[in-house]
Design an enzyme around this catalytic site. Structure first.
Site, PDB file in Angstrom:
ATOM      1  N   ASP A 162      26.538  35.585  50.418  1.00  0.00           N
ATOM      2  CA  ASP A 162      27.213  36.201  49.274  1.00  0.00           C
ATOM      3  C   ASP A 162      26.922  37.697  49.173  1.00  0.00           C
ATOM      4  OD1 ASP A 162      28.119  33.660  48.620  1.00  0.00           O
ATOM      5  OD2 ASP A 162      26.370  33.246  47.367  1.00  0.00           O
ATOM      6  N   GLU A 193      37.074  41.041  43.833  1.00  0.00           N
ATOM      7  CA  GLU A 193      38.203  40.445  44.523  1.00  0.00           C
ATOM      8  C   GLU A 193      39.186  39.929  43.483  1.00  0.00           C
ATOM      9  OE1 GLU A 193      37.301  38.308  48.655  1.00  0.00           O
ATOM     10  OE2 GLU A 193      35.920  37.743  47.072  1.00  0.00           O
ATOM     11  N   ASP A 209      30.691  39.693  44.423  1.00  0.00           N
ATOM     12  CA  ASP A 209      31.300  38.534  45.075  1.00  0.00           C
ATOM     13  C   ASP A 209      31.238  37.376  44.095  1.00  0.00           C
ATOM     14  OD1 ASP A 209      32.410  37.009  47.217  1.00  0.00           O
ATOM     15  OD2 ASP A 209      30.444  36.095  47.490  1.00  0.00           O
TER      16      ASP A 209
END
Ligand SMILES: [Zn+2]
Length: 369
Positions: free
Chosen positions: A351, A270, A186
């Site tokens: 997170d 991501e 993340d």
């Protein structure tokens, strides 16, 4: 085929420096000219898409008649300016970037040239480049013999140093490795990333100290009278610090990506739209500065070299709002909530929860692929 770039410090003579400056200027000139023409074209045909499609876009060759001094510089550099502009428009049309901007004198001083008929050669601490002839450079590492040089990008930094990045291509067919270990990352503003095991990448202390110093020196710069001697002196100091910090960051990103590519068979991240994100969240420090894009490209090639995988998941995936335990998606989660709490009783660092979700999503993809 795979690509790898090698970067070296370049030491041009005074004469070569002049030609380099001229080339940077010509590349910028041609880029701006072509951009201007394209803008006019879009304006003219904005109500007639069919007619617009039939238009041919301007090329550097066209300007050489009108501006004969363009012939004095490497024509491949000018051709690459055209390609760069095309790419900028493609990025704009696909929503990845804003409308292409004009380049001013403050823009990055750089140009790219290509290998054509052996015009670029390396020999004994010198590199032969179009128009420049032999330029001295510090080759601190060998380029393996099976690598074919494709292109070179020459850059002048704000502190007046020259670098050359040599892009090579080589035959490489890594055997695809069976995925046994997966990690999710993340993105984190402060520490680069938090992984699904709960580990945080931490920028080294000297890097943070240098950043603080930069802030101080920038403040000093803003107090100086623009254009004065003391201002120029301070500006150089700031530029040098900038360079140092960006080198440190690059180093750190190399180390972190190397570590992960060694430990895991598959890394899930991501696919962040940095521009949109920095705007949406109003980060003080730009997200670009954190080098997430650079980090993911390092990760990608380091994993691919070993037949491993990088999976990028959609940036709209609700990684933060989903409970990694029961899968329930919360309606809202404010940035200030550092601990994720779910109705199911699950509690975790925000997170880490997100990183676990990213990992799960990546594993789903793996199962499909
Ligand atoms: Zn839950």
């Amino acid at each position: 085929m795979a690509n790898k770039a090698y970067q070296f410090r370049l030491y041009p003579t005074k004469e070569q420096e002049q030609l380099l400056a001229k080339t940077f200027g010509c590349v910028r000139f041609v880029y701006n000219k072509m951009l201007e023409e394209r803008i006019q074209m879009y304006e003219k045909f904005k109500d007639d898409k069919e007619a617009l499609k039939k238009q041919t876009f301007p090329t550097p060759a066209k300007y050489k008649k009108e501006f004969p001094w363009l012939k004095e510089v490497d024509s491949l550099a000018l051709a690459n300016a055209q390609l760069n502009l095309q790419k900028a428009f493609q990025n704009f049309f696909s929503g990845r970037a804003g409308f292409p901007k004009f380049k001013n004198r403050k823009a990055k001083q750089s140009y790219t040239t290509n290998v054509v008929n052996g015009n670029i050669k390396l020999s004994d601490g010198y590199i032969k480049l179009p128009k420049l002839k032999w330029v001295k450079f510090k080759q601190h590492r060998e380029i393996p013999a099976h690598h074919i040089i494709k292109a070179c990008t020459i850059t002048k930094t704000k502190t007046g140093k020259y670098y050359i990045s040599i892009l090579t291509e080589y035959e490489h067919q890594p055997v695809s490795k069976e995925v046994q270990t997966v990690v999710g990352l993340d993105f984190s503003m402060n520490t680069l990333y938090v992984d699904s095991e709960g580990k945080r990448a931490n920028y080294p202390r000297f890097y943070r100290q240098a950043l603080e110093k930069l802030t101080r020196e920038q403040r000093v710069l803003s107090r100086r009278r623009k254009g004065s001697n003391r201002w120029h002196k301070q500006r150089l100091k700031v530029a040098k610090l900038h360079e140092k910090i960006s080198n440190q960051r690059k180093d750190f990103l190399h180390k972190e990506s190397h570590k992960l590519a060694k430990l895991y068979d598959c890394v899930v991240i991501e696919d962040l739209n940095m521009k949109g994100m920095s705007q949406a969240l109003h980060f003080g420090q730009s997200v670009h500065d954190n080098g997430w894009g650079m980090f993911s490209s390092f990760l990608q090639y380091k994993l691919e070299e070993q037949g491993k995988k990088l999976i990028k998941i959609d940036k709209w995936f609700p990684s933060s709002k989903t409970c990694s335990c029961c899968g329930q998606v919360r309606e809202s989660l404010s940035l200030s909530e550092r601990t994720f709490r779910c109705e199911c009783g699950f509690e975790s660092d925000r997170d880490v929860n997100a990183a676990i979700n990213i990992k799960h999503e990546g594993m789903k993809r793996l199962a499909i692929a």
